[in-house]
Design a protein around this motif. Structure first.
Motif, PDB file in Angstrom:
ATOM      1  N   LEU A 171      -7.303  25.399  63.662  1.00 37.95           N
ATOM      2  CA  LEU A 171      -6.094  25.069  62.913  1.00 37.95           C
ATOM      3  C   LEU A 171      -5.161  26.268  62.844  1.00 37.95           C
ATOM      4  CD1 LEU A 171      -7.689  23.262  59.836  1.00 37.95           C
ATOM      5  CD2 LEU A 171      -6.666  22.160  61.829  1.00 37.95           C
ATOM      6  N   GLU A 172      -3.887  25.970  62.638  1.00 37.44           N
ATOM      7  CA  GLU A 172      -2.931  27.006  62.299  1.00 37.44           C
ATOM      8  C   GLU A 172      -3.015  27.270  60.798  1.00 37.44           C
ATOM      9  OE1 GLU A 172      -1.060  28.716  64.302  1.00 37.44           O
ATOM     10  OE2 GLU A 172      -1.529  27.626  66.161  1.00 37.44           O
ATOM     11  N   ARG A 174      -0.707  27.497  58.596  1.00 39.94           N
ATOM     12  CA  ARG A 174       0.137  26.590  57.817  1.00 39.94           C
ATOM     13  C   ARG A 174      -0.447  25.190  57.769  1.00 39.94           C
ATOM     14  NH1 ARG A 174       5.738  27.592  60.813  1.00 39.94           N
ATOM     15  NH2 ARG A 174       4.246  27.460  62.553  1.00 39.94           N
ATOM     16  N   GLN A 175      -1.133  24.784  58.820  1.00 43.05           N
ATOM     17  CA  GLN A 175      -1.749  23.462  58.825  1.00 43.05           C
ATOM     18  C   GLN A 175      -2.965  23.389  57.915  1.00 43.05           C
ATOM     19  OE1 GLN A 175      -2.680  22.919  62.964  1.00 43.05           O
ATOM     20  NE2 GLN A 175      -0.614  22.255  63.514  1.00 43.05           N
ATOM     21  N   ARG A 179      -5.018  21.278  52.994  1.00 44.09           N
ATOM     22  CA  ARG A 179      -5.781  20.194  53.614  1.00 44.09           C
ATOM     23  C   ARG A 179      -7.165  20.097  52.973  1.00 44.09           C
ATOM     24  NH1 ARG A 179      -6.300  19.241  60.158  1.00 44.09           N
ATOM     25  NH2 ARG A 179      -7.592  17.364  60.071  1.00 44.09           N
TER      26      ARG A 179
END
Length: 492
Positions: A171-172, A174-175, A179
């Motif tokens: 994942l990035e 920011r992602q 979450r």
């Protein structure tokens, strides 16, 4: 408290740093500060003389400055200088009045000096604490930067994540923030029970699905933060098990192959022994059958059927002898496929097995190879089996020693070939066993079958070399052999 807040430093912090280096810790520096402060205060008092009559009041700042910048002994000097200066410049009505005012000033000045000294100590403690916190923050940031750490809130959403953890999850940054973690690890529940992290969750392996990438197998340890650490309440430490699983899988495959070779070598040794031992009784049986046939042939035609039967039995005995001899020749000469190999690479391929041997036994195993000119003619699997046998024997010899170690050494001998040695710092080989250590079924270990060194010597000899044992100067045992260089006729 933030370590970089400027309000931790008093206005004179720059001068304080300079004086700490030059003056503050010496009596000369303290005296200079006291004299300078008192002279400045006297100048201020004289400047204010036309406006109002000030006596000891302007001297109080002089004492405060001395207390803040100099040692405690300098404070007494500043008080004495202030009293002397005032009494020399101000005319009093009598001795009692002079003594009363001087005593009152001394008491007030001492109280103010004590307060300033404590303020100075508090400031120094705050600066030290700020520096320590800054250092610890830097250290913690450095450590966390190299670890895969995720923090969650009470709802299981990611609040903070390190770069290595984000890369591990595919994942990035920011992602990842915001979450839900159980979207990545279905079924995972890190919610602490009874005020502590659920131990069953921390000890399990989890398969993490990654978009556009292969799933990764992780070990996740969950820990709960203090209740006042909201919104971050749970810390997850992620450990990638993919490399460990690959290493274990490679080790199992290599162990299976080596075990197969071990069994074949053991069977070869047994076949060679049986061939030697059975050859004599078979030959004797053939001789007896020939003698019996000769005796029956004298009887005449009546014994002809029996003679024919004895001829068949004799033929079968001779055939059995031929089969045993052919098997022995195949084991000795024709069962190995020699190819051009890199000696250093063959040893590196054994590193997973060597690492596990060292980890299980606590013995340090070092590899020192010269890979510049290591082309040899060898059977890779057979040679790796020989090296594994020697390494295990070395580990068994030093396993009870505090600083036991085994060293695998490879060095080029130019045109003479490539030399391999396995050395340990164990007790060495007793003199009475030096001539028998390579004999089959001869073992110094409890439960040993005595085939390891025998099989290893057979492998080395099949490569056209000799396995030599010696005693290094530092003690222990060293097994050495050489591998020949490939020639154009040897390369297929």
């Amino acid at each position: 408290m933030s370590p970089d807040r400027s309000d931790l430093r008093l206005p004179h912090a720059g001068a304080r740093g300079f004086l700490n280096l030059r003056l503050a810790n010496t009596w000369q520096g303290g005296a200079l500060i006291a004299c300078t402060s008192v002279l400045a205060a006297m100048g201020l008092r004289l400047a204010l003389e036309p406006v109002a009559k000030f006596y000891y009041l302007p001297m109080v700042p002089a004492v405060m400055i001395t207390a803040l910048l100099a040692p405690r002994s300098s404070v007494f000097l500043s008080i004495i200088l202030a009293i002397v200066g005032i009494e020399l410049t101000v005319r009093r009505g009598g001795v009692v009045d002079t003594a009363a005012n001087a005593g009152l000033f001394a008491l007030v000045a001492l109280a103010v000096a004590e307060a300033c000294s404590r303020l100075r100590a508090s400031r120094d403690a705050a600066e030290t604490l700020a520096r320590n916190l800054a250092h610890r923050k830097t250290l913690l940031t450095t450590i966390l930067g190299s670890m895969s750490v995720v923090t969650l809130d009470d709802d299981g959403r990611i609040r903070r994540i390190t770069r290595s953890a984000a890369a591990l999850l595919g994942l990035e940054l920011r992602q990842a923030v915001g979450r839900r973690f159980d979207d990545l690890a279905p079924g995972f529940d890190a919610t602490p029970a009874d005020g502590s992290a659920r131990g069953e969750e921390a000890s399990r392996l989890w398969l993490i699905a990654r978009a556009g990438q292969e799933p990764v197998r992780l070990t996740i340890d969950a820990h709960r933060l203090a209740d006042d650490a909201a919104p971050e309440r749970i810390v997850l430490t992620l450990t990638d098990q993919s490399q460990a699983e690959a290493t274990r899988r490679q080790e199992r495959e290599l162990n299976d192959r080596l075990s197969s070779v071990w069994r074949l070598n053991s069977m070869g040794e047994m076949a060679a022994t049986l061939a030697h031992e059975l050859n004599q009784p078979l030959s004797a049986a053939a001789v007896y059958l020939h003698a019996g046939r000769t005796d029956l042939a004298r009887i005449g035609p009546a014994a002809e059927p029996t003679v024919n039967t004895l001829d068949l039995a004799k033929a079968q005995l001779l055939r059995a002898g031929d089969i045993i001899r052919r098997m022995r020749e195949m084991i000795s000469n024709g069962s190995r496929a020699f190819t051009e190999e890199r000696a250093a690479q063959m040893i590196r391929d054994l590193e997973p097995v060597i690492a596990l041997i060292g980890q299980d036994t606590g013995v340090a195993i070092r590899i020192e190879t010269d890979g510049a000119d290591d082309h040899v003619l060898a059977d890779r699997i057979q040679l790796q089996q020989a090296l594994a046998n020697l390494i295990r024997n070395g580990v068994d010899a030093v396993i009870d020693r505090e600083e036991g170690r085994v060293t695998v050494i490879g060095r080029s001998l130019g045109s003479e070939g490539y030399e391999l040695a396995v050395r340990d710092n164990g007790p060495g080989i007793p003199d009475d066993l030096m001539d028998r250590i390579f004999d089959p079924m001869n073992s110094t270990k409890t439960g040993g079958m005595g085939l390891g060194l025998s099989v290893t010597r057979s492998i080395v000899e099949s490569h056209g070399s000799a396995l030599v044992v010696s005693r290094p100067q530092g003690g222990g045992a060293c097994f050495t052999f050489r591998l020949s260089r490939p020639t154009e006729s040897d390369i297929p």
